[in-house]
Motif scaffolding. Sequence first.
Motif, PDB file in Angstrom:
ATOM      1  N   VAL A   1     -10.658 168.469 -17.176  1.00 26.22           N
ATOM      2  CA  VAL A   1     -10.665 169.182 -18.743  1.00 26.22           C
ATOM      3  C   VAL A   1     -11.947 170.113 -18.731  1.00 26.22           C
ATOM      4  O   VAL A   1     -12.913 169.886 -18.302  1.00 26.22           O
ATOM      5  N   LYS A   2     -11.503 171.049 -19.506  1.00 27.81           N
ATOM      6  CA  LYS A   2     -12.794 172.245 -19.594  1.00 27.81           C
ATOM      7  C   LYS A   2     -13.250 172.189 -21.141  1.00 27.81           C
ATOM      8  O   LYS A   2     -12.678 171.910 -21.888  1.00 27.81           O
ATOM      9  N   LEU A   3     -14.624 171.669 -21.075  1.00 26.63           N
ATOM     10  CA  LEU A   3     -15.553 171.173 -22.150  1.00 26.63           C
ATOM     11  C   LEU A   3     -15.605 172.729 -23.070  1.00 26.63           C
ATOM     12  O   LEU A   3     -15.335 173.822 -22.659  1.00 26.63           O
ATOM     13  N   ALA A   4     -16.067 172.567 -24.321  1.00 26.38           N
ATOM     14  CA  ALA A   4     -16.317 173.636 -25.160  1.00 26.38           C
ATOM     15  C   ALA A   4     -17.415 174.600 -24.298  1.00 26.38           C
ATOM     16  O   ALA A   4     -17.411 175.842 -24.683  1.00 26.38           O
ATOM     17  N   SER A   5     -18.290 173.834 -23.654  1.00 29.64           N
ATOM     18  CA  SER A   5     -19.207 174.647 -23.127  1.00 29.64           C
ATOM     19  C   SER A   5     -18.932 175.684 -22.026  1.00 29.64           C
ATOM     20  O   SER A   5     -19.567 176.324 -21.415  1.00 29.64           O
ATOM     21  N   GLY A   6     -17.580 175.394 -21.400  1.00 31.28           N
ATOM     22  CA  GLY A   6     -17.060 176.020 -20.448  1.00 31.28           C
ATOM     23  C   GLY A   6     -17.200 175.210 -18.984  1.00 31.28           C
ATOM     24  O   GLY A   6     -16.583 175.606 -18.009  1.00 31.28           O
ATOM     25  N   LYS A   7     -17.908 173.927 -19.111  1.00 32.76           N
ATOM     26  CA  LYS A   7     -17.979 173.146 -17.958  1.00 32.76           C
ATOM     27  C   LYS A   7     -16.701 172.652 -17.723  1.00 32.76           C
ATOM     28  O   LYS A   7     -16.201 172.061 -18.786  1.00 32.76           O
ATOM     29  N   THR A   8     -16.235 172.009 -16.540  1.00 26.73           N
ATOM     30  CA  THR A   8     -15.070 171.089 -16.330  1.00 26.73           C
ATOM     31  C   THR A   8     -15.632 170.123 -15.737  1.00 26.73           C
ATOM     32  O   THR A   8     -16.418 169.767 -15.148  1.00 26.73           O
ATOM     33  N   VAL A   9     -14.871 168.904 -16.190  1.00 31.25           N
ATOM     34  CA  VAL A   9     -15.142 167.444 -15.801  1.00 31.25           C
ATOM     35  C   VAL A   9     -13.720 167.010 -15.533  1.00 31.25           C
ATOM     36  O   VAL A   9     -12.831 167.496 -15.808  1.00 31.25           O
ATOM     37  N   ASN A  10     -13.901 165.656 -14.847  1.00 34.76           N
ATOM     38  CA  ASN A  10     -12.812 165.043 -14.465  1.00 34.76           C
ATOM     39  C   ASN A  10     -12.776 163.876 -15.346  1.00 34.76           C
ATOM     40  O   ASN A  10     -13.717 163.054 -15.355  1.00 34.76           O
ATOM     41  N   ARG A  11     -11.590 163.523 -16.077  1.00 30.63           N
ATOM     42  CA  ARG A  11     -11.562 162.205 -16.849  1.00 30.63           C
ATOM     43  C   ARG A  11     -10.269 161.447 -16.235  1.00 30.63           C
ATOM     44  O   ARG A  11      -9.179 161.885 -15.608  1.00 30.63           O
ATOM     45  N   PHE A  12     -10.627 160.055 -16.142  1.00 33.36           N
ATOM     46  CA  PHE A  12      -9.935 159.191 -15.327  1.00 33.36           C
ATOM     47  C   PHE A  12      -9.338 158.185 -16.278  1.00 33.36           C
ATOM     48  O   PHE A  12     -10.232 157.514 -17.195  1.00 33.36           O
ATOM     49  N   GLY A  13      -8.143 157.601 -15.791  1.00 37.72           N
ATOM     50  CA  GLY A  13      -7.614 156.391 -16.445  1.00 37.72           C
ATOM     51  C   GLY A  13      -7.854 155.524 -15.429  1.00 37.72           C
ATOM     52  O   GLY A  13      -7.017 155.729 -14.316  1.00 37.72           O
ATOM     53  N   CYS A  14      -8.338 154.316 -15.646  1.00 33.65           N
ATOM     54  CA  CYS A  14      -8.382 153.309 -14.463  1.00 33.65           C
ATOM     55  C   CYS A  14      -7.881 151.984 -15.119  1.00 33.65           C
ATOM     56  O   CYS A  14      -8.147 151.470 -16.209  1.00 33.65           O
ATOM     57  N   GLU A  15      -7.230 151.350 -14.079  1.00 33.53           N
ATOM     58  CA  GLU A  15      -6.666 149.869 -14.508  1.00 33.53           C
ATOM     59  C   GLU A  15      -7.494 148.631 -13.844  1.00 33.53           C
ATOM     60  O   GLU A  15      -8.012 149.094 -12.751  1.00 33.53           O
ATOM     61  N   PHE A  16      -7.763 147.982 -14.582  1.00 35.59           N
ATOM     62  CA  PHE A  16      -8.551 146.550 -13.820  1.00 35.59           C
ATOM     63  C   PHE A  16      -7.629 146.042 -13.292  1.00 35.59           C
ATOM     64  O   PHE A  16      -6.283 145.634 -13.144  1.00 35.59           O
ATOM     65  N   VAL A  17      -8.384 145.644 -11.878  1.00 37.65           N
ATOM     66  CA  VAL A  17      -7.438 144.920 -10.750  1.00 37.65           C
ATOM     67  C   VAL A  17      -7.933 143.435 -10.528  1.00 37.65           C
ATOM     68  O   VAL A  17      -9.439 143.280 -10.515  1.00 37.65           O
ATOM     69  N   ASP A  18      -7.236 142.465 -10.321  1.00 37.69           N
ATOM     70  CA  ASP A  18      -7.786 141.040 -10.418  1.00 37.69           C
ATOM     71  C   ASP A  18      -9.035 140.654 -11.053  1.00 37.69           C
ATOM     72  O   ASP A  18     -10.012 139.928 -10.664  1.00 37.69           O
ATOM     73  N   ILE A  19      -8.959 140.989 -12.382  1.00 38.58           N
ATOM     74  CA  ILE A  19      -9.770 140.830 -13.231  1.00 38.58           C
ATOM     75  C   ILE A  19     -10.078 139.351 -13.503  1.00 38.58           C
ATOM     76  O   ILE A  19      -9.023 138.370 -13.959  1.00 38.58           O
ATOM     77  N   PRO A  20     -11.313 138.728 -13.399  1.00 36.19           N
ATOM     78  CA  PRO A  20     -11.343 137.075 -13.771  1.00 36.19           C
ATOM     79  C   PRO A  20     -11.119 136.914 -15.234  1.00 36.19           C
ATOM     80  O   PRO A  20     -11.459 137.659 -16.102  1.00 36.19           O
ATOM     81  N   ARG A  21     -10.629 135.776 -15.476  1.00 35.86           N
ATOM     82  CA  ARG A  21     -10.507 135.543 -16.919  1.00 35.86           C
ATOM     83  C   ARG A  21     -11.749 135.347 -17.796  1.00 35.86           C
ATOM     84  O   ARG A  21     -11.772 135.924 -18.913  1.00 35.86           O
ATOM     85  N   ALA A  22     -12.811 135.081 -17.175  1.00 35.33           N
ATOM     86  CA  ALA A  22     -14.107 135.082 -17.948  1.00 35.33           C
ATOM     87  C   ALA A  22     -14.476 136.599 -18.287  1.00 35.33           C
ATOM     88  O   ALA A  22     -14.935 136.824 -19.591  1.00 35.33           O
ATOM     89  N   VAL A  23     -14.362 137.376 -17.275  1.00 38.15           N
ATOM     90  CA  VAL A  23     -14.793 138.985 -17.757  1.00 38.15           C
ATOM     91  C   VAL A  23     -13.626 139.512 -18.652  1.00 38.15           C
ATOM     92  O   VAL A  23     -14.294 140.265 -19.514  1.00 38.15           O
ATOM     93  N   LEU A  24     -12.351 138.826 -18.506  1.00 40.50           N
ATOM     94  CA  LEU A  24     -11.520 139.641 -19.510  1.00 40.50           C
ATOM     95  C   LEU A  24     -11.864 139.072 -20.741  1.00 40.50           C
ATOM     96  O   LEU A  24     -11.619 139.899 -22.052  1.00 40.50           O
ATOM     97  N   ALA A  25     -12.135 137.999 -21.085  1.00 35.99           N
ATOM     98  CA  ALA A  25     -12.413 137.232 -22.295  1.00 35.99           C
ATOM     99  C   ALA A  25     -13.661 138.153 -22.937  1.00 35.99           C
ATOM    100  O   ALA A  25     -13.616 138.286 -23.911  1.00 35.99           O
ATOM    101  N   ALA A  26     -14.658 138.498 -22.205  1.00 32.70           N
ATOM    102  CA  ALA A  26     -15.683 139.177 -22.379  1.00 32.70           C
ATOM    103  C   ALA A  26     -15.289 140.587 -22.879  1.00 32.70           C
ATOM    104  O   ALA A  26     -15.987 140.909 -24.117  1.00 32.70           O
TER     105      ALA A  26
END
Length: 251
Positions: free
Chosen positions: A206-231
């Motif tokens: 993604v190119k920002l208004a400043s002209g800088k480019t960054v990477n934007r990620f979509g990440c999926e939780f894997v094997d998430i413990p129930r206690a962490v999911l509840a939090a």
Amino acid sequence: MANNDEIKDDSPFRVHSRREIVSLLTSMMERNQLLSLLIKGGSESIITSILDIDDDDDSVVIDAAPSTMLNESILQSNRIGFEAVYNNIRITFNVDKAQKCLYQERPALKITIPTSLVRLQRREYFRIATPIAKPLRCTFRVTREDGSFTTIVTLLNNISAGGIGITDEKKLLDPTLGRIYEDCSLEMTDNTVVTVKLQIRDCKEVKLASGKTVNRFGCEFVDIPRAVLAAIQRFITKLEREQNAKASGMM
């Protein structure tokens, strides 16, 4: 983040009970619930509904597509996805093949009863933006080729119970889709930090208004413990409450 039944088999959202699956599909049939049928990775879809369920025959009969060409595409597909929102719950499941059949002397399609399905409450898949004024971070602990460790700090853009969206300003993370990062520290606004395992599901430059480019990620939780999911779910609820209060002028 997980789309069309991609949530892991041990996910707390996945239902394996055949009795529960048949009961849910029967209820959807009785209420004439519409479903989206997806093929070719979701690039083609039609709206259909359940006409009949035969538990003994292990089959579900659904409406055929409105055109012969679409029906042929469905019949040739080796993986067919279904999505619906039923009673404010998102239902998704996959089957391998469909067959031609007749139902009440009308062309229809027959599929097997799915062996599992995913049932998500709205808040479980609803993605909410994180505060801009006080940015939160997700820190990745990465193993180098020589066995040493380094940390990569990213900004947290949004969060759901299925995963997160992040910005890698220095473009240090490996953008390979499917790459799993085992040791990630996720900050939440109440000074809580949880450790999660993340899989890269999407990456865009993604190119920002400043002209800088960054990477934007979509990440999926894997094997998430129930206690962490509840939090995480508590955190999402808190964010939603705060944002609603600001919108109504209470904050």
